[in-house]
Motif scaffolding. Structure first.
Motif, PDB file in Angstrom:
ATOM      1  N   THR A 151       0.859  -1.186   0.000  1.00 31.56           N
ATOM      2  CA  THR A 151       0.000   0.000   0.000  1.00 31.56           C
ATOM      3  C   THR A 151       0.894   1.233   0.000  1.00 31.56           C
ATOM      4  O   THR A 151       2.099   1.157   0.252  1.00 31.56           O
ATOM      5  CB  THR A 151      -0.887   0.026   1.258  1.00 31.56           C
ATOM      6  OG1 THR A 151      -0.035   0.154   2.410  1.00 31.56           O
ATOM      7  CG2 THR A 151      -1.741  -1.227   1.363  1.00 31.56           C
ATOM      8  N   ALA A 152       0.277   2.384  -0.280  1.00 34.57           N
ATOM      9  CA  ALA A 152       1.055   3.625  -0.338  1.00 34.57           C
ATOM     10  C   ALA A 152       1.765   3.890   0.991  1.00 34.57           C
ATOM     11  O   ALA A 152       2.927   4.291   1.025  1.00 34.57           O
ATOM     12  CB  ALA A 152       0.157   4.797  -0.705  1.00 34.57           C
ATOM     13  N   LYS A 153       1.065   3.655   2.107  1.00 34.86           N
ATOM     14  CA  LYS A 153       1.674   3.921   3.419  1.00 34.86           C
ATOM     15  C   LYS A 153       2.830   2.973   3.695  1.00 34.86           C
ATOM     16  O   LYS A 153       3.878   3.387   4.217  1.00 34.86           O
ATOM     17  CB  LYS A 153       0.608   3.816   4.518  1.00 34.86           C
ATOM     18  CG  LYS A 153      -0.416   4.954   4.481  1.00 34.86           C
ATOM     19  CD  LYS A 153      -1.355   4.897   5.675  1.00 34.86           C
ATOM     20  CE  LYS A 153      -2.297   6.103   5.663  1.00 34.86           C
ATOM     21  NZ  LYS A 153      -3.199   6.116   6.844  1.00 34.86           N
ATOM     22  N   GLN A 154       2.649   1.689   3.343  1.00 39.40           N
ATOM     23  CA  GLN A 154       3.736   0.734   3.534  1.00 39.40           C
ATOM     24  C   GLN A 154       4.934   1.090   2.651  1.00 39.40           C
ATOM     25  O   GLN A 154       6.084   0.970   3.069  1.00 39.40           O
ATOM     26  CB  GLN A 154       3.247  -0.684   3.204  1.00 39.40           C
ATOM     27  CG  GLN A 154       2.281  -1.270   4.220  1.00 39.40           C
ATOM     28  CD  GLN A 154       1.728  -2.608   3.773  1.00 39.40           C
ATOM     29  OE1 GLN A 154       1.439  -2.805   2.599  1.00 39.40           O
ATOM     30  NE2 GLN A 154       1.572  -3.529   4.725  1.00 39.40           N
ATOM     31  N   ALA A 155       4.631   1.544   1.444  1.00 39.94           N
ATOM     32  CA  ALA A 155       5.698   1.897   0.505  1.00 39.94           C
ATOM     33  C   ALA A 155       6.489   3.103   1.012  1.00 39.94           C
ATOM     34  O   ALA A 155       7.711   3.196   0.820  1.00 39.94           O
ATOM     35  CB  ALA A 155       5.113   2.191  -0.875  1.00 39.94           C
ATOM     36  N   VAL A 156       5.789   4.047   1.643  1.00 47.57           N
ATOM     37  CA  VAL A 156       6.478   5.221   2.203  1.00 47.57           C
ATOM     38  C   VAL A 156       7.428   4.781   3.315  1.00 47.57           C
ATOM     39  O   VAL A 156       8.584   5.231   3.371  1.00 47.57           O
ATOM     40  CB  VAL A 156       5.451   6.242   2.733  1.00 47.57           C
ATOM     41  CG1 VAL A 156       6.131   7.251   3.665  1.00 47.57           C
ATOM     42  CG2 VAL A 156       4.790   6.976   1.576  1.00 47.57           C
ATOM     43  N   VAL A 157       6.973   3.908   4.205  1.00 49.75           N
ATOM     44  CA  VAL A 157       7.844   3.424   5.289  1.00 49.75           C
ATOM     45  C   VAL A 157       9.041   2.680   4.705  1.00 49.75           C
ATOM     46  O   VAL A 157      10.185   2.850   5.153  1.00 49.75           O
ATOM     47  CB  VAL A 157       7.058   2.515   6.257  1.00 49.75           C
ATOM     48  CG1 VAL A 157       8.005   1.912   7.295  1.00 49.75           C
ATOM     49  CG2 VAL A 157       5.948   3.307   6.953  1.00 49.75           C
ATOM     50  N   ILE A 165       0.991   9.503  -0.520  1.00 46.83           N
ATOM     51  CA  ILE A 165      -0.105   8.759   0.116  1.00 46.83           C
ATOM     52  C   ILE A 165      -1.460   9.286  -0.360  1.00 46.83           C
ATOM     53  O   ILE A 165      -2.361   8.511  -0.712  1.00 46.83           O
ATOM     54  CB  ILE A 165       0.000   8.867   1.652  1.00 46.83           C
ATOM     55  CG1 ILE A 165       1.241   8.116   2.151  1.00 46.83           C
ATOM     56  CG2 ILE A 165      -1.259   8.323   2.324  1.00 46.83           C
ATOM     57  CD1 ILE A 165       1.573   8.374   3.600  1.00 46.83           C
ATOM     58  N   LEU A 166      -1.589  10.607  -0.401  1.00 44.28           N
ATOM     59  CA  LEU A 166      -2.876  11.213  -0.739  1.00 44.28           C
ATOM     60  C   LEU A 166      -3.242  11.037  -2.205  1.00 44.28           C
ATOM     61  O   LEU A 166      -4.426  11.036  -2.557  1.00 44.28           O
ATOM     62  CB  LEU A 166      -2.861  12.705  -0.387  1.00 44.28           C
ATOM     63  CG  LEU A 166      -2.736  13.050   1.109  1.00 44.28           C
ATOM     64  CD1 LEU A 166      -2.604  14.553   1.306  1.00 44.28           C
ATOM     65  CD2 LEU A 166      -3.937  12.515   1.884  1.00 44.28           C
ATOM     66  N   THR A 167      -2.252  10.916  -3.087  1.00 47.71           N
ATOM     67  CA  THR A 167      -2.537  10.827  -4.524  1.00 47.71           C
ATOM     68  C   THR A 167      -2.485   9.408  -5.060  1.00 47.71           C
ATOM     69  O   THR A 167      -2.774   9.182  -6.231  1.00 47.71           O
ATOM     70  CB  THR A 167      -1.541  11.694  -5.324  1.00 47.71           C
ATOM     71  OG1 THR A 167      -0.198  11.254  -5.058  1.00 47.71           O
ATOM     72  CG2 THR A 167      -1.684  13.158  -4.968  1.00 47.71           C
TER      73      THR A 167
END
Length: 786
Positions: free
Chosen positions: A708-714, A773-775
């Motif tokens: 997910t976007a959040k996991q990818a950011v971490v 995350i938002l986009t």
């Protein structure tokens, strides 16, 4: 991830992997080949310096063309001003005047001197009957009586051509102006020759007359200051080398990584020196900082590859060879993209108006090309040769702490993307408004800080005698011999009188003053005749008689042209800002348009005015270059990331750090010089480094692992966070060294670049992940992290 994307990913990985395997297999031939290439290029290196202020202006610069045209009509303006401040506070004593006479005589021996003006050899006119006498104001001063000295003081302090030019109101400070006719064939030899002679002359004079404080200014000392600034800034490279050794060693904790980095840096700079020689580039203060630029940016390339490699060895149990291959697989494309975008950014400096920045851009672009080549060949080859020393327990513990910090930071960001985005937008918006309040100011005296003698001397002279800045007008009569026309002389006198009422003006030197003075002398020094002659024939006769009375070297060639159709008006001003200087010149030009016939309309010209307009011209011309760079870099990112939306999104973290930097600059200084105009194009490629590496790791997690976007950011924080902080610290170290330069074009550029680099890291750690995350589209696929 669709099949086409997988194939493209595999192709890139396959190439990077095969490239790394090839380098490791042929590590010794690669090292030898890169050594031969670097030494071959370095052998063509030729470091020549050009300190002439003309180098800051392109040949098509209209102000330069106008100034050169004025100098063709009259004598050249190259000069050395030697200012004497007797400790007793009184120039007009027998001893002091004798010493000034002595120094004036010595000044005639200055190489290329064509004229020497001082209060002692000022051509004072007086009449005896029908005869006109023109003599030095004070000659054989040692034999003067107190009464004669008093008379000399009275004349000097009332003489418009001397006051606020060669003597101050108190009679406590005086100047000797040495006019030079430099051949202009080789300024790198001519200017140092004049400087050496002048310094030796002043030293000898002060040894004999310690009762004087001495100061120097003028265009030749200005050129000398440019020369010496080039050498000083080039010497900063050695300081930077030491900092790179320390910073790289501390951040990688590996002596071989540090040695490999130094080889990459040394080879990159050596190759760039060869490029300088091959292209016939003469170094100037702006372009002489290229070694520090390349050194700093080349280290950033190497750090990404080294950090990943060391992480794989220390934390994931990779063998050295496998770690090198994996690091190259992960970093080859991001390093290539950042190198390409940095090269594009530097090449945009060619859109500007300042040739030294063209040179800086071209040298740095070539240096970055070579840095990429050596980072992807020499660096992995050396790391394959060097051993890897491990202290597992200590290093694993350190790394775990490091990973834990970046994981915590990533988790903090993903919890509140909306809040962080709003805060970021507000802060950027406020600083964006402040950024618009910066104003241009290119006072060339202020190009140097107080550690430079030229600056402190010029400040003293400006405060105690006369301004250093000037504006000149070549006022035409429209006909040969027309300067003797009473109407022309009267209008010229009116222009002179108007100029003297302006608040910026400290002195006006116009031919109308000479005409009035000679007219008075020809009428028995009757003060009522201190006006322009009423007859053209009378004016012509007086001028001829006066010129015949002048000694060699003190004629009027610096004020009137050959056919006596034009005369020169020189206006000396206080140190004003660029905007004030331009406004004054426009005001004077408008006065001529409103009050003088068409033939007398003239444009204001001077080096001062040229520098004042330079920043505005540079900003206008760089605007298009910056737009083109931004478009090209965005296209490169779209292609490299294979994502149109993220390519557009990348514009935000690539542009906003510059906005933030200039907003902070307004709080710090508020004025921008020519050197700072290039910052957007120069830093754009540097800023992209952070964005590309973060986005590439984010996309890898999304595409390869289905996060997910959040996991990818971490994941991006964990895998690239340390490398981004490390490269940022290296960049900060490099530009911090450059910020200590005594030359403001370089030091100010470095200081605002520091602000921009720090802002870029914060924005890429706060705003960019929030926007990602938002986009990003939500996905239900949730793979285990690998």
């Amino acid at each position: 991830m669709n099949e086409q994307q997988k194939q493209k990913n595999g192709l890139i990985k396959s190439f990077a992997t095969k490239w790394a395997e090839f380098i490791i297999r042929f590590k010794w031939p690669v090292v030898i080949a890169t050594l031969v290439l670097a030494l071959g290029l370095a052998s063509q290196g030729k470091m020549e310096f050009d300190g002439d202020y003309h180098v800051f202006f392109s040949k098509s610069n209209p102000e330069l063309e106008a100034f050169d045209a004025l100098q063709e009509k009259y004598t050249k303006d190259d000069n050395v001003v030697i200012v004497l401040a007797p400790m007793n506070g009184n120039v007009f004593t027998k001893e002091n005047l004798s010493a000034i006479e002595e120094l004036t005589a010595s000044a005639w021996n200055t190489p290329y001197s064509s004229r020497v003006d001082a209060i002692t050899n000022f051509q004072y006119t007086r009449a005896e009957g029908d005869d006109l006498y023109v003599d030095d104001l004070s000659y054989e001063s040692h034999a003067k009586t107190p009464e004669e000295i008093a008379k000399i003081r009275e004349v000097a302090l009332k003489e418009p051509l001397l006051m606020h030019r060669l003597i101050n109101e108190k009679g406590s400070v005086t100047a000797i102006n040495v006019t030079l006719r430099l051949p202009g064939i080789d300024t790198a030899k001519e200017i140092p020759e004049v400087t050496k002679n002048t310094r030796e002359m002043i030293a000898a004079f002060q040894e004999k007359h310690p009762e004087f404080d001495m100061y120097t200014t003028g265009l030749v000392p200005l050129n000398t200051a440019f020369f010496e600034a080039s050498f000083r800034d080039l010497a900063l490279t050695m300081v930077m080398f030491l900092i790179v050794i320390v910073v790289t060693l501390v951040l990688t904790r590996n002596i071989f990584a540090m040695l490999a980095t130094l080889f990459v840096v040394f080879f990159s700079i050596a190759s760039s020196v060869g490029f300088v020689g091959l292209m016939g580039i003469k170094l100037t203060p702006p372009s002489s900082v290229f070694p520090t630029m390349i050194l700093t940016l080349a280290v950033a390339d190497s750090i990404h590859i080294l950090i990943t490699m060391l992480q794989k060895v220390r934390n994931e149990g990779y063998t050295k060879t496998a770690a090198i291959i994996e690091s190259m697989r992960l970093n080859f494309m991001p390093v290539f993209i950042t190198s390409l975008t940095t090269i594009i950014g530097f090449l945009t400096l060619n859109f500007g108006e300042v040739p030294p920045f063209w040179d800086l851009g071209n040298i740095a672009a070539f240096g970055m090309t070579m840095a990429f080549l050596y980072s992807t060949t020499l660096l992995p080859a050396l790391m394959a040769i060097f051993p890897i020393w491990k202290k597992k327990s200590k290093k694993v513990k350190t790394k775990e702490a490091s990973v834990s910090f970046y994981t915590k930071l990533g988790n903090y960001v993903i919890k509140q993307p909306i809040r962080l985005t709003v805060i970021s937008v507000v802060v950027i918006g406020v600083l964006g408004v402040l950024a618009t309040k910066n104003v241009f100011n290119d006072e060339f005296v202020e190009y140097f800080d107080d550690s430079v003698k030229f600056r402190t001397d010029s400040d003293f002279i400006n405060e105690n005698l006369t301004g250093f800045y000037n504006v000149e007008f070549s006022v035409s009569s429209g006909e040969s011999g027309g300067i003797n026309n009473p109407e022309y002389l009267q209008t010229l006198h009116d222009f002179e009188a108007w100029l003297e009422t302006q608040p910026e003006v400290t002195h006006v030197n116009a031919f109308s003053e000479v005409a009035r003075r000679v007219n008075r002398s020809m009428h028995g020094d009757d003060q009522s005749f201190y006006r322009v002659p009423t007859s053209r024939e009378e004016a012509a006769q007086y001028l001829l008689l006066y010129e015949l009375s002048l000694p060699f070297g003190l004629d009027l060639n610096n004020q009137i042209n050959v056919d006596k159709s034009e005369s020169r008006v020189t206006v000396t001003l206080k140190n004003n800002s660029s905007a004030e200087m331009i406004a004054f010149s426009k005001r004077a030009e408008d006065w001529l348009k409103s009050n003088a016939p068409g033939a007398m309309h003239a444009l204001g010209v001077s080096p001062t005015l040229m520098f004042s307009k330079l920043g505005f011209r540079q900003a206008d011309s760089m605007f298009n270059g910056n737009i083109i760079a931004l478009i090209l870099i965005s296209i490169v990112l779209m292609i490299a990331l294979r994502n149109f939306k993220l390519g557009l999104l990348s514009i935000i973290p690539n542009v906003t750090p510059v906005i933030v930097g200039f907003g902070l600059w307004w709080l710090y200084k508020g004025t921008i010089n020519t050197g700072m105009v290039i910052v957007f194009g120069m830093t754009l490629g540097i800023i992209v480094d952070d964005t590309v590496h973060f986005m590439s790791k984010f996309l890898r997690a999304r595409r390869d692992y289905g996060y997910t976007a959040k996991q990818a950011v971490v994941y991006a924080f964990e895998t690239v966070g340390q490398a981004l902080v490390t490269t940022t610290l290296v960049l900060i170290a490099g530009f911090a060294v450059l910020s200590t330069s005594s030359f403001a074009l370089n030091s100010y550029m470095a200081r605002i670049t520091l602000m921009i680099i720090i802002a870029a890291l914060i924005i890429d750690f706060v705003l960019l992940p929030s926007l990602l995350i938002l986009t990003s589209k939500k996905t239900t696929t949730n793979h285990t992290k690998q």
